[in-house]
Design an enzyme around this catalytic site. Structure first.
Site, PDB file in Angstrom:
ATOM      1  N   ARG A   1      -2.067   4.542   0.469  1.00  0.00           N
ATOM      2  CA  ARG A   1      -1.111   4.326   1.551  1.00  0.00           C
ATOM      3  C   ARG A   1      -1.687   4.910   2.837  1.00  0.00           C
ATOM      4  O   ARG A   1      -2.276   6.001   2.834  1.00  0.00           O
ATOM      5  CB  ARG A   1       0.236   4.990   1.244  1.00  0.00           C
TER       6      ARG A   1
ATOM      7  N   GLU B   1       1.468  -1.228   9.495  1.00  0.00           N
ATOM      8  CA  GLU B   1       0.818  -2.508   9.166  1.00  0.00           C
ATOM      9  C   GLU B   1       1.685  -3.660   9.645  1.00  0.00           C
ATOM     10  O   GLU B   1       2.902  -3.584   9.527  1.00  0.00           O
ATOM     11  CB  GLU B   1       0.598  -2.597   7.651  1.00  0.00           C
TER      12      GLU B   1
ATOM     13  N   HIS C   1      -4.564  -4.862   3.672  1.00  0.00           N
ATOM     14  CA  HIS C   1      -3.736  -4.448   2.532  1.00  0.00           C
ATOM     15  C   HIS C   1      -3.737  -5.512   1.424  1.00  0.00           C
ATOM     16  O   HIS C   1      -2.710  -6.129   1.133  1.00  0.00           O
ATOM     17  CB  HIS C   1      -2.300  -4.130   2.983  1.00  0.00           C
TER      18      HIS C   1
HETATM   19  C1  DGY Z   1       1.126  -2.000  -3.950  1.00  0.00           C
HETATM   20  O1  DGY Z   1       1.462  -2.916  -4.725  1.00  0.00           O
HETATM   21  O2  DGY Z   1       1.863  -1.066  -3.672  1.00  0.00           O
HETATM   22  C2  DGY Z   1      -0.249  -2.026  -3.384  1.00  0.00           C
HETATM   23  O3  DGY Z   1      -0.317  -1.357  -2.181  1.00  0.00           O
HETATM   24  C3  DGY Z   1      -0.783  -3.401  -3.225  1.00  0.00           C
HETATM   25  O4  DGY Z   1      -2.028  -3.429  -2.640  1.00  0.00           O
END
Ligand code: DGY
Length: 322
Positions: free
Chosen positions: A239, A268, A287
């Protein structure tokens, strides 16, 4: 009366079909994440919610819900949901771990390979028509992986899978967790436990695999960057908020560390004029940790299974707490 389900973004046809057999289904079709006000008004009426990591399911949003029984997030991360408050309101929460382990570990490894061999940078050089006709011993050079130390912060499912990948590249693997894994598992994975201090000061590559919590917020900041090797690279697929982005930009600009491979950001999507975009020593991905065709199908399957269980007052297969 038919139960209602709301999706903040569409899913695969098979999943929608499955949902429509049982519920009255509405899907938000906007190009950007659903505005908070709209989400609150939708959540008011529904029994089930399918959401994504960019949806903020905070206390205020949950408070608007009158009949909500389950929140099923299409993600392994659930830091976008106020899980404590949902639990208080007896709302189940489902999420999608395990199925995205390989995809996310592979992405972390891709970023590591890319930043160490400057692949994306080379791609840009060619596309910009800047490939030099004569190039010498010091142009376009990256660094080797063999013999280097990787520090995996958070040796959970994804961290372990990354460890297996890098072992094939003859790297020394260290990790830091709140708890040691068993000695047997350490041996199987060929990993060595180190303190957080050792991990940040001795690693040539650091890969972050911890969730975003109060404790991990801005865990990587100027104080840490100052302690890292100048030759070190930081990889983050967990994150964005685990890293203080402003400090990271300064560290990269001043070459306090060598580079970074990032799939996640504090906010983001990042803006066009974000300072990271101007830096050469960073590889950026939008991401996409879980983003493979196969994984996304499996995530959809689990998302609807979790939802169905929660709609029936049962614990989701992968459930947060309650
Ligand atoms: C999630 O599923 O939380 C991931 O960040 C995907 O990349």
């Amino acid at each position: 009366m038919e139960k209602k389900v709301f999706l903040t973004r569409t899913l695969h046809d098979f999943a929608l079909k499955e949902l429509k057999k049982r519920y009255q289904v509405e899907v938000y079709s906007g190009k950007s994440p659903i505005p908070q006000i709209k989400l609150r008004s939708k959540i008011k009426e529904v029994d089930g919610l399918i959401c994504f990591p960019y949806d903020k399911i905070n206390k205020e949003t949950i408070e608007s819900a009158k009949n909500l029984k389950v929140i099923s997030t299409y993600s392994v991360g659930f830091d976008h949901i106020d899980t404590e408050y949902a639990k208080k309101k007896k709302i189940r929460i489902g999420y999608t771990p395990e199925v995205l382990t390989d995809a996310t570990a592979n992405l972390a490894f891709s970023l590591l390979l890319d930043i160490s061999r400057r692949v994306s940078e080379g791609d840009k050089i060619i596309r910009d028509g800047k490939w030099k006709e004569i190039y010498g011993a010091f142009d376009y050079v990256g660094v080797d992986l063999q013999g280097k130390t990787i520090g995996i912060l958070g040796l959970g499912r994804i961290g372990e899978t990354l460890a297996k990948r890098v072992e094939a590249f003859d790297m020394k693997i260290t990790y830091h967790n709140r708890k040691h894994i068993s000695k047997i598992r350490e041996k199987e994975l060929n990993v060595k436990y180190v303190s957080f201090e050792n991990l940040i000061t001795q690693s040539d590559f650091i890969s972050i695999h911890v969730p975003h919590t109060k404790e991990t917020n801005h865990l990587f900041n100027m104080k840490i960057f100052k302690k890292m090797k100048k030759s070190a690279f930081l990889i983050n697929t967990s994150r964005g908020k685990v890293v203080n982005e402003k400090d990271l930009v300064t560290a990269l600009k001043k070459k306090m560390i060598s580079g970074a491979g990032l799939d996640v950001f504090e906010t983001e999507p990042i803006k066009k004029n974000h300072p990271l975009i101007k830096l050469q020593n960073v590889v950026l991905a939008p991401h996409i940790g879980s983003s493979t065709k196969e994984t996304r199908v499996k995530m959809a399957e689990i998302t609807i299974k979790n939802l169905n269980l929660g709609m029936n007052g049962k614990k989701p297969i992968y459930s947060v707490g309650y």
